[in-house]
Design a protein around this motif. Structure first.
Motif, PDB file in Angstrom:
ATOM      1  N   ALA B 603       0.827  -1.212   0.000  1.00  0.00           N
ATOM      2  CA  ALA B 603       0.000   0.000   0.000  1.00  0.00           C
ATOM      3  C   ALA B 603       0.857   1.257   0.000  1.00  0.00           C
ATOM      4  O   ALA B 603       0.387   2.338  -0.308  1.00  0.00           O
ATOM      5  CB  ALA B 603      -0.939   0.003   1.206  1.00  0.00           C
ATOM      6  N   CYS B 610      -5.144  -1.434  -3.340  1.00  0.00           N
ATOM      7  CA  CYS B 610      -5.113  -1.026  -1.937  1.00  0.00           C
ATOM      8  C   CYS B 610      -6.018   0.166  -1.686  1.00  0.00           C
ATOM      9  O   CYS B 610      -6.408   0.440  -0.554  1.00  0.00           O
ATOM     10  CB  CYS B 610      -3.693  -0.672  -1.508  1.00  0.00           C
ATOM     11  SG  CYS B 610      -2.455  -1.803  -2.108  1.00  0.00           S
ATOM     12  N   PHE B 611      -6.333   0.910  -2.755  1.00  0.00           N
ATOM     13  CA  PHE B 611      -7.137   2.110  -2.577  1.00  0.00           C
ATOM     14  C   PHE B 611      -8.466   2.052  -3.328  1.00  0.00           C
ATOM     15  O   PHE B 611      -9.154   3.038  -3.464  1.00  0.00           O
ATOM     16  CB  PHE B 611      -6.317   3.348  -2.988  1.00  0.00           C
ATOM     17  CG  PHE B 611      -5.110   3.492  -2.111  1.00  0.00           C
ATOM     18  CD1 PHE B 611      -5.200   4.181  -0.911  1.00  0.00           C
ATOM     19  CD2 PHE B 611      -3.912   2.878  -2.450  1.00  0.00           C
ATOM     20  CE1 PHE B 611      -4.103   4.275  -0.065  1.00  0.00           C
ATOM     21  CE2 PHE B 611      -2.811   2.970  -1.611  1.00  0.00           C
ATOM     22  CZ  PHE B 611      -2.898   3.669  -0.417  1.00  0.00           C
TER      23      PHE B 611
END
Lengths: 219, 618
Positions: B603, B610-611
C-alpha cells in the motif's frame, strides 16, 4: 463474387520463409487490408486463399500467384495492390491482379534461373561439370518421399536448359516439370551435381514463370 | 537485414526465417540520427522471445524516442550457432544486421533461471567479455531486468546494472543518463555510480558481500553513495502507461502468434508459492475503455485476428463481463476472436463462458495446484473441490470434452496422501463428466493431469523452504502414476532435474557466478530445453567449483538468515512473508486483497487495489 489471381514477388528476407508461413502472412495481410475477400464460413472465419504452385523455402519468386474470391465484383485492382502492399512485409510485394485464365491444375512446367558457384572454384570448372551432368542419358538421384527413399531419374523432367558462364558464377536457366503430377525441384539438380562431382557450391535459385503443357505462359 | 555472410548459412539451418528480420512493423532508423543504440536480447529462441509481451512494450517505447534505436537479438538455435562459430560470424541484431558488440547497451530480459547460460553464451557469441569488470569503457553496457532480476546475485559478476521492478520509466532514465555521461566524457565507473542513485537501479559492483563460515551471508555492504536498499519501480497509473499500438508481426510462426492485450498487473490472490503474485503488487487495472481502444488499435495495425487478454488471473479483472461485452461489440464484425487465458477455477462462470465461446473453442486449463484441500489451504489457493467440479460441469455442459489440470508436487508439508489426492481429483473430474446430463453425446472425456515440481522462489512466503530432493520428487511422481486407475486421465510430469537446477539459481548467491562462468566456457546453452540440459554435467561443474548445489536448493533456511536478496525491496515486507509462512504451517488461508487488506506493505505505493473502494472492506 469472382475469382481473382494476385501476383507477387517473394524475395529478400521473405525468401527464407516456408510456404506455410507465406500462407499465414498472406491471410493476415488480407485480413488487415479489409479488402472484401470471401471468408470461410466455419467457426473461425478466415480469408480463403489458394496457391497454384507453392515455392520452396530459399527460392526467390518473381511471378508468384495466389487465388482468392472477391465479394465486390467492381472492386478496383489498383486498390487491392496498394492496400495489400501496405500490409505486407517488404519481402513480399504484389504487382498485378488478374482474372485467372487457367486453372492451377494446368501447370506443367516452371522455369528457373540458378546461379551456381563459390569463391574457391573457377566458374569454368562449374560450367564443365554442369555440362557433363546434363548430357547424361539418365540422372538418377535418391529422393526422400513419405514412403522412404526412392531413386528417380530427373532427366525425364528437364524440358530445356541453357548454361552460361559468367565472371564469378555459372547461370543455369532451366525448364522443369512442375505441378501436382511430375514436379522436379531444382534442388535435385544441385544435389545431383554435388553427388556426381563431390562438391558443395553456393546456389541462388529464382523461379521465373509457370507454363501449361503446351508451354503457354500460366495466366 | 541480413549480411551476405549470414545468407550463406541460412539454407543450411532449420527455420532460417528466424534469423533474417524484415518483418512487418520492424523499426528501421537512420544511424546518423541516433545517439544510443540498444540491443534488446532475449536469451532464448526467436519463437519464444517474440512471444514475450515485455519485450514488445519496451521495444516500441524505446523506439518512440527519436535518439534511441532499439533492435532485437535472440539466441540462435544450436545448428545456427554452430554455423556462425564455424564461419566466424558474431551475433548480430535483426534490424540492422550489425554486430551486438557495436551497441551502447546490451539488455537482457531474465524470465527464467535456466536462461542464464544463454545470456552468457550470447555475450560470448558477440565477442563481448562476459564479466562486467573486463568491460572498462563506456559502451557495451550490459543491463538486465525481468522477474529473475529480483535475485540478481547468481549473475552479479556479468551484468553492469539491473532494473528492479517495471522498466517503462527507469530504463529510459538510465539511457538518458548514459547519453549525458558520454557527452561529458565520463567513465563507465562514474556512469554506474550515478545510475545507482536512480530508484530501481541495482549496480552489483557497488556492493560487497561478507559470508559466515557456514557459507550463509553475514552482511551486504553498499559502497560509496550506493543505497543500502534498492526499491523496485512500478507504473502507478496503467491507463497512462505506455502501451504499443503496434507489434512486429513475425514471418514465421511463434509460440503465441496473436495480439496480446495487458489488462492489469499484479494479482489479488497471494498464492504462497507464486513469485509473480508478490513482486508485482499491488494490483493495478487498466480501464475497460483503455483496453478496448488498445485492442482495436493492435488488431488494426498487426492484422492479427486473435487477441489474448493477458494478466496473472483474467477472471479477477473487476469489470471482466462488461469488458467482454465491449469487445464483443466489434470483434465479431471484424472477425477477431478474444481469448482469455489464466482463468481461475472459481472464475469460469456461465456468463464468461458464453462470451468467449462465441469466438473460439480452445482447450480449457485450470490450475488447482494441489490435490487435497489441506494442501490447497497451505498454499493459499483458496479453491474448493466442489468449485472445481462445478466449473468442470459447466464446461462439459457447454460442450467441452477435455480439461487440463495443473498441479505442483513437493510443496511444503506435503505427504504421499496429499499427492495421491491429485489422482483422486482427476478421477472426480472424470466422474463429473459422466454424471452430466447434458454432456456432449457419444464422446469420451479426456482429463490431462500435469504435475510440475515446486521451486521455492525469493520474495514468497516459501522463500525459506527446502525443495524436495530429486529422489523424493521421483517417489511422488511414481505415486501419482500408480494412483491413477483410468485411461481417461493422461498424466504428465515435469523433469525433476531441471526444477532442481532452477531452485539452485533462484535462491543462489554470488558464489554461483563462477559456476556460470565455467558453464559458459564449456559451451553450455539452452538449459531450458531437453535437447541440451544435462544435470550430470552441471553436477560436475559444481563439484569442480567446490560448491554444493543442495546448499541452495534443499536446505531449510531460518527466518533470521541474511538472504542474498535482502537488499532489494519489492514492497512486500519480510515480516508479512514470515507471517504468511507460519499461517501455511497451520493450514490457514489469507483472504485476497479485495476481501480484506492484510497489510503486506504494497500500500506504500499509494495506488491500485489497496485504494479501491470495496463493499466488503472491513
Amino acid at each position: 463474387m469472382k475469382n481473382i489471381r494476385i501476383w507477387f514477388k517473394k524475395d529478400f528476407e521473405c525468401r527464407y520463409i516456408s510456404h506455410l508461413d507465406l500462407n499465414r502472412c498472406m491471410l493476415r495481410a488480407l485480413h488487415k487490408s479489409k479488402i472484401p475477400v470471401w471468408h470461410t464460413e466455419g467457426f473461425n472465419p478466415h480469408p480463403f486463399a489458394t496457391f497454384p504452385l507453392p515455392l520452396s523455402l530459399g527460392f526467390r519468386g518473381v511471378n508468384e500467384c495466389m487465388d482468392v474470391k472477391i465479394e465486390d465484383n467492381n472492386y478496383s485492382y489498383e486498390d487491392i495492390i496498394s492496400k495489400l502492399n501496405i500490409c505486407l512485409p517488404r519481402g513480399i510485394q504484389v504487382f498485378k491482379v488478374t482474372e485467372p485464365v487457367m486453372k492451377a491444375g494446368k501447370i506443367a512446367f516452371a522455369d528457373f534461373s540458378i546461379k551456381i558457384g563459390d569463391n574457391r572454384t573457377s566458374s569454368h570448372i562449374v560450367y564443365k561439370q554442369l555440362e557433363e551432368l546434363l548430357s547424361h542419358e539418365k540422372i538418377e538421384i535418391e529422393k526422400k518421399s513419405k514412403k522412404g527413399l526412392k531413386t528417380i531419374d530427373i532427366k525425364q523432367g528437364i524440358k530445356d536448359f541453357k548454361i552460361s558462364e559468367m565472371f564469378d558464377y555459372v547461370q543455369l536457366d532451366i525448364i522443369l516439370s512442375a505441378g501436382s503430377a511430375d514436379n522436379v525441384n531444382p534442388n535435385l539438380i544441385i544435389s545431383a551435381l554435388e553427388k556426381y562431382f563431390d562438391v558443395c557450391y553456393e546456389v541462388d535459385i529464382t523461379r521465373n514463370n509457370l507454363y501449361n503443357s503446351d508451354m503457354e505462359l500460366f495466366e | 537485414m541480413v549480411s551476405k555472410d549470414v545468407e550463406k548459412l541460412l539454407l543450411k539451418v532449420q527455420k532460417p526465417g528466424r534469423y533474417v528480420g524484415g518483418e512487418l512493423n520492424e523499426v528501421i532508423k537512420n544511424k546518423k540520427n541516433i545517439d544510443v543504440r540498444f540491443a534488446f536480447c532475449f536469451p532464448d529462441t526467436y519463437e519464444v522471445g517474440m512471444s514475450h509481451l515485455g519485450m514488445k512494450i519496451l521495444y516500441s517505447q524505446f523506439n518512440s524516442i527519436p535518439y534511441i534505436w532499439c533492435e532485437r537479438v535472440f539466441a540462435p538455435w544450436i545448428d545456427m550457432e554452430e554455423e556462425m562459430i564455424k564461419h566466424n560470424i558474431p551475433l548480430y541484431a535483426l534490424e540492422s544486421g550489425d554486430p551486438v558488440s557495436e551497441f551502447d547497451f546490451i539488455g537482457f530480459t531474465l524470465q527464467y533461471e535456466l536462461s542464464f547460460t544463454n545470456m552468457l553464451n550470447m555475450l560470448k557469441l558477440s565477442n563481448v567479455p562476459i564479466k562486467s569488470r573486463d568491460r572498462q569503457e563506456l559502451k557495451q553496457i550490459v543491463v538486465a531486468g525481468g522477474p529473475c532480476a529480483c535475485n540478481p546475485e547468481p549473475v552479479a559478476d556479468f551484468v553492469d546494472l539491473f532494473f528492479i521492478g517495471e522498466g517503462e520509466e527507469v530504463d529510459l532514465e538510465v539511457i538518458e543518463l548514459f547519453r549525458q555521461c558520454r557527452n561529458e566524457g565520463k567513465t563507465k565507473q562514474e556512469f554506474l555510480e550515478l545510475c545507482s542513485q536512480i530508484e530501481g537501479v541495482y549496480v552489483p559492483s557497488l556492493y560487497d558481500i561478507e559470508y559466515n563460515d557456514d557459507g550463509t551471508l553475514n552482511r551486504i555492504i553498499s559502497k560509496g553513495s550506493a543505497p543500502a536498499v534498492i526499491h523496485k519501480r512500478l507504473m502507478k497509473n496503467m491507463d497512462e502507461s505506455y502501451y504499443p499500438d503496434n507489434f512486429v508481426v513475425p514471418l514465421v510462426e511463434i509460440v503465441h502468434d496473436r495480439a496480446v492485450q495487458e489488462i492489469f498487473r499484479g494479482c489479488i490472490r497471494g498464492c504462497r508459492f507464486c513469485q509473480a503474485g508478490f513482486i508485482y503488487r499491488p494490483v493495478r487495472e487498466k480501464s475497460p475503455e483503455t483496453i478496448n481502444a488498445q485492442c482495436k488499435a493492435l488488431c488494426k495495425n498487426t492484422g492479427y485476428d486473435e487477441v489474448s487478454l493477458s494478466s496473472l488471473s483474467s477472471s479477477d479483472y473487476s469489470q471482466i463481463v462488461s469488458l467482454l461485452e465491449k469487445l464483443n461489440e466489434w470483434s465479431k464484425d471484424e472477425k477477431v476472436s478474444i481469448s482469455l487465458p489464466s482463468l481461475r477455477v472459481d472464475g469460469f462462470t456461465d456468463d464468461i463462458m458464453n462470451k468467449i465461446k462465441t469466438v473460439r473453442k480452445s482447450g480449457l486449463t485450470f490450475a488447482p495446484e494441489a490435490g487435497s484441500q489441506r494442501m490447497r489451504d497451505v498454499i493459499n489457493k483458496n479453491v474448493q473441490e466442489d468449485e472445481l467440479l462445478n466449473t468442470c460441469a459447466t464446461a462439459f455442459e457447454g460442450g467441452w470434452t477435455s480439461v487440463k489440470l495443473y498441479f505442483m508436487i513437493g510443496l511444503p508439508t506435503e505427504t504421499l496422501d496429499d499427492v495421491a489426492a491429485i489422482a483422486a481429483l482427476g478421477q472426480s473430474v472424470v466422474d463429473t463428466y459422466y454424471k452430466c446430463p447434458n454432456k456432449p453425446k457419444g464422446k469420451s472425456v479426456k482429463v490431462t493431469v500435469s504435475a510440475s515440481s515446486f521451486v521455492p522462489k525469493p520474495f514468497t512466503p516459501f522463500q525459506w523452504e527446502p525443495q524436495d530432493t530429486i529422489p523424493q520428487l521421483h517417489d511422488k511422481q511414481l505415486h501419482i502414476k500408480e494412483s491413477i486407475t483410468t485411461r481417461k486421465i493422461q498424466f504428465n510430469y515435469h523433469d525433476a532435474d531441471t526444477s532442481f537446477l532452477e531452485a539452485v539459481f533462484a535462491r543462489g548467491d554470488r558464489k554461483l557466478c563462477k559456476v556460470l562462468e565455467l558453464a559458459c566456457q564449456r559451451g553450455f546453452h539452452f538449459d531450458g530445453w531437453n535437447d541440451c540440459f544435462n544435470l550430470e554435467k552441471w553436477l560436475e561443474l559444481f563439484d569442480e567449483c567446490g560448491i554444493d548445489p543442495g546448499f541452495y536448493a534443499n536446505r531449510r533456511r531460518s527466518f533470521d538468515e541474511v538472504l542474498p536478496w535482502d537488499h532489494i525491496d519489492y514492497g512486500v515486507t519480510k515480516e508479512y512473508l514470515i507471517k504468511e509462512c507460519q499461517k501455511a504451517y497451520k493450514n490457514t488461508t489469507t483472504p485476497h486483497c479485495r476481501l480484506k487488506c492484510n497489510n503486506c506493505g504494497a500500500a506504500k505505493y499509494g495506488e491500485g487495489v489497496c485504494f479501491e473502494k470495496h463493499q466488503n472492506m472491513v
